[in-house]
Design a protein around this motif. Structure first.
Motif, short mmCIF file in Angstrom:
data_model
loop_
_atom_site.label_atom_id
_atom_site.label_comp_id
_atom_site.label_asym_id
_atom_site.label_seq_id
_atom_site.Cartn_x
_atom_site.Cartn_y
_atom_site.Cartn_z
N MET A 256 0.83 -1.21 0.00
CA MET A 256 0.00 0.00 0.00
C MET A 256 0.87 1.27 0.00
SD MET A 256 -3.21 1.03 2.31
CE MET A 256 -4.03 2.55 1.85
N ILE A 257 1.89 1.27 0.84
CA ILE A 257 2.78 2.45 0.91
C ILE A 257 3.45 2.67 -0.45
CG2 ILE A 257 4.94 3.29 1.93
CD1 ILE A 257 3.98 1.96 4.58
N THR A 258 3.83 1.58 -1.10
CA THR A 258 4.51 1.70 -2.40
C THR A 258 3.57 2.31 -3.45
OG1 THR A 258 5.71 -0.27 -1.79
CG2 THR A 258 5.89 0.41 -4.08
N PHE A 259 2.31 1.90 -3.44
CA PHE A 259 1.35 2.44 -4.41
C PHE A 259 1.08 3.93 -4.20
CE2 PHE A 259 -1.02 -1.79 -5.37
CZ PHE A 259 -0.12 -2.04 -6.39
N TYR A 260 0.90 4.29 -2.93
CA TYR A 260 0.44 5.66 -2.65
C TYR A 260 1.58 6.51 -2.07
CZ TYR A 260 -3.92 3.08 -3.16
OH TYR A 260 -4.91 2.26 -3.63
N ARG A 261 2.80 6.21 -2.47
CA ARG A 261 3.95 6.92 -1.88
C ARG A 261 3.92 8.42 -2.19
NH1 ARG A 261 8.08 5.38 -6.74
NH2 ARG A 261 6.84 6.63 -8.16
N ASP A 262 3.18 8.85 -3.22
CA ASP A 262 3.14 10.28 -3.54
C ASP A 262 2.23 11.05 -2.58
OD1 ASP A 262 4.82 9.89 -5.63
OD2 ASP A 262 3.21 9.60 -7.10
N GLU A 263 1.39 10.35 -1.84
CA GLU A 263 0.54 11.02 -0.85
C GLU A 263 1.43 11.46 0.31
OE1 GLU A 263 -2.61 11.66 -1.56
OE2 GLU A 263 -2.32 10.53 -3.41
N PRO A 264 1.30 12.74 0.73
CA PRO A 264 2.24 13.28 1.71
C PRO A 264 2.56 12.37 2.90
CG PRO A 264 0.77 14.97 0.98
CD PRO A 264 0.30 13.71 0.32
N ARG A 265 1.55 11.74 3.46
CA ARG A 265 1.83 10.97 4.68
C ARG A 265 2.51 9.64 4.41
NH1 ARG A 265 -3.00 11.87 8.87
NH2 ARG A 265 -1.61 12.84 10.37
N PHE A 266 2.57 9.26 3.16
CA PHE A 266 3.30 8.03 2.84
C PHE A 266 4.70 8.32 2.28
CE2 PHE A 266 -0.39 4.74 2.26
CZ PHE A 266 -0.50 4.68 3.65
N ASN A 267 5.03 9.61 2.09
CA ASN A 267 6.38 9.95 1.58
C ASN A 267 7.46 9.37 2.48
OD1 ASN A 267 5.81 13.38 0.40
ND2 ASN A 267 5.17 11.41 -0.43
N GLN A 268 7.38 9.70 3.76
CA GLN A 268 8.45 9.27 4.68
C GLN A 268 8.44 7.75 4.88
OE1 GLN A 268 8.38 11.72 8.19
NE2 GLN A 268 9.58 13.29 7.16
N PRO A 269 7.26 7.14 5.07
CA PRO A 269 7.27 5.67 5.18
C PRO A 269 7.90 5.02 3.94
CG PRO A 269 5.19 6.50 5.98
CD PRO A 269 5.93 7.68 5.43
N HIS A 270 7.64 5.60 2.77
CA HIS A 270 8.23 5.02 1.56
C HIS A 270 9.76 5.17 1.57
CE1 HIS A 270 9.46 4.91 -2.72
NE2 HIS A 270 8.72 3.83 -2.66
N GLN A 271 10.23 6.34 2.02
CA GLN A 271 11.69 6.54 2.11
C GLN A 271 12.30 5.54 3.08
OE1 GLN A 271 13.21 10.53 2.86
NE2 GLN A 271 11.34 11.33 1.97
N LEU A 272 11.56 5.31 4.16
CA LEU A 272 12.05 4.38 5.18
C LEU A 272 12.24 2.98 4.58
CD1 LEU A 272 10.73 4.55 8.75
CD2 LEU A 272 11.33 2.38 7.82
N LEU A 273 11.26 2.53 3.83
CA LEU A 273 11.36 1.20 3.23
C LEU A 273 12.52 1.15 2.25
CD1 LEU A 273 7.60 0.25 2.57
CD2 LEU A 273 9.00 -0.21 4.58
N THR A 274 12.72 2.25 1.51
CA THR A 274 13.84 2.29 0.56
C THR A 274 15.18 2.20 1.29
OG1 THR A 274 12.47 3.72 -0.81
CG2 THR A 274 14.80 3.64 -1.37
N LEU A 275 15.28 2.90 2.43
CA LEU A 275 16.54 2.87 3.18
C LEU A 275 16.83 1.47 3.73
CD1 LEU A 275 16.29 6.31 5.00
CD2 LEU A 275 18.02 5.65 3.34
#
Ligand code: HEM
Length: 365
Positions: A256-275
């Motif tokens: 879900m985070i990957t799909f909606y990573r452009d939504e502001p509140r998922f930006n940081q969670p998506h970065q976290l998964l990338t790290l």
């Protein structure tokens, strides 16, 4: 207080005891060998320090406070940069030739990087599971036989929730997974079905029988692949076999985070998964650079000073079994074309948005 006192340089700079010198047969490159290992251990210490602090932020009893995600990102980014340095550092030691190494290698026995307690701590803190290690590595703690402190730290790291455990719990609470709310998973299942049906229909329209058969077989393969994530039982059996890591719910959160990573509140969670993936990648790259260096120094037939098969053992640690965040690497398998991503409802959209001046509800509470 002076610079040297503050940094306790007296201890650090007097800790390079060249055994070749002790044996009155000094080998120039032993100095580099010692300093390189010591530099590694100091950076390992910093990585553990950062990882422990990240775990503490994740472990808060009220759940992760959204305002602390930035601190987590800063610390994980720092670990990524340190690991990049450590991957490159292997090259400095490669300036030592195998012949030079051979001149002092005998003095080291049975010391080996295999006995680096901090390296094991990093693996355990991240979430490396005992059962995923190759056999020689499954009883690694016996090499710390008389070192009570190392043993206690290793046992503690095996008992405590790892970073992977904490991330898993956090992902399970991803907003939007609630079945009685946005029900992301229900919508995802439905859209996977629609995508597969469209591909089957397209296959049936092919001109020749062989083309139809080929395309239909491809659709069946895709279906089987999606079934591994849609069917919780299949997913759980893959977890049992060590081919998946996260719980079914956590995997849903990651998708879900990957799909909606452009939504502001998922930006940081998506970065976290990338790290987290970067960390896993860099450790694998370090393992690879290390194993190449080992082959260059001692070949592929010599045993390691720590008693393993040397090159062969190290090569076996390059497999996916050693990736803690393996599921994040495999997420791409389950992504859908943009037109098939379930659209956000207006209430979900506003939940994932932050507006200047509005009061923000906590993301994960
Ligand atoms: C000439 C350079 C090096 C050689 C020939 C070498 C050789 C080896 C060998 C053969 C092993 C397998 C265990 C055994 O000893 O039987 C090993 C493991 C290991 N070495 Fe090295 N090593 C070198 C440099 C380094 C450096 C600079 C580090 C940095 C800390 C390091 C860290 C490790 C670690 C952490 C392991 C355990 C890996 C695992 O079990 O997954 N080594 N090394």
């Amino acid at each position: 207080m002076l610079y040297g006192e503050y940094l306790q340089l007296e201890k650090i700079l007097n800790a390079q005891r060249m055994l070749s010198q002790v044996h009155n047969l000094p080998v120039h490159d032993e100095h580099l060998f010692i300093v390189t290992h010591q530099a590694y251990e100091l950076w390992f210490k910093q990585i553990i320090f950062e990882l422990d602090s990240v775990r503490a932020l994740f472990s808060s009893s009220e759940g992760l406070d959204e305002s602390q995600t930035l601190d987590i990102l800063k610390r994980l980014s720092r670990i990524v940069l340190i690991l990049k340095l450590l991957v490159d550092q292997v090259m400095i030691l490669e300036t030592m030739t195998p012949l030079d190494f051979m001149e002092f290698r005998g003095y080291l026995c049975p010391a080996s990087g295999f006995q680096s307690a901090q390296f094991r701590l990093i693996e355990n803190i991240l979430g490396m599971k005992q059962e995923n290690r190759v056999r020689f590595n499954q009883h690694y703690s016996c090499v710390f036989g008389r070192d009570e402190e190392a043993l206690a730290a290793i046992e503690k790291s095996e008992r405590e929730p790892s970073l992977a455990n904490l991330v898993e719990r956090w992902l399970e609470r991803t907003p939007g997974l609630e079945e009685d709310g946005f029900d992301f998973w229900g919508k995802y299942k439905c859209n996977v079905g629609a995508l597969l049906q469209e591909q089957r229909d397209a296959a049936m329209k092919k001109d020749t029988e062989s083309e139809r058969a080929f395309n239909l077989a491809d659709c069946e393969k895709k279906k089987a692949m999606f079934d591994t994530v849609l069917d919780e039982d299949i997913h759980n059996s893959l977890v049992q076999r060590g081919e998946r890591r996260f719980t079914h719910k956590a995997l849903q959160g990651a998708i879900m985070i990957t799909f909606y990573r452009d939504e502001p509140r998922f930006n940081q969670p998506h970065q976290l998964l990338t790290l987290l993936m970067d960390i896993d990648s860099l450790i694998t790259k370090w393992r690879y650079n290390h194993v190449l260096m080992v082959q260059r120094m001692i070949g592929s037939q010599h045993l390691g000073t720590g008693g393993s098969s040397g090159y062969q053992y190290l090569r076996s640690t390059l497999s996916d079994r050693y990736k803690v965040f393996l599921d994040l690497f495999n997420l791409s398998t389950f992504l859908l074309p943009r037109t098939y991503i379930p659209p956000l409802t207006s209430s979900m959209k506003s939940r994932l948005n932050t507006h200047w001046g509005s009061s923000n509800e906590a993301l994960y509470c």
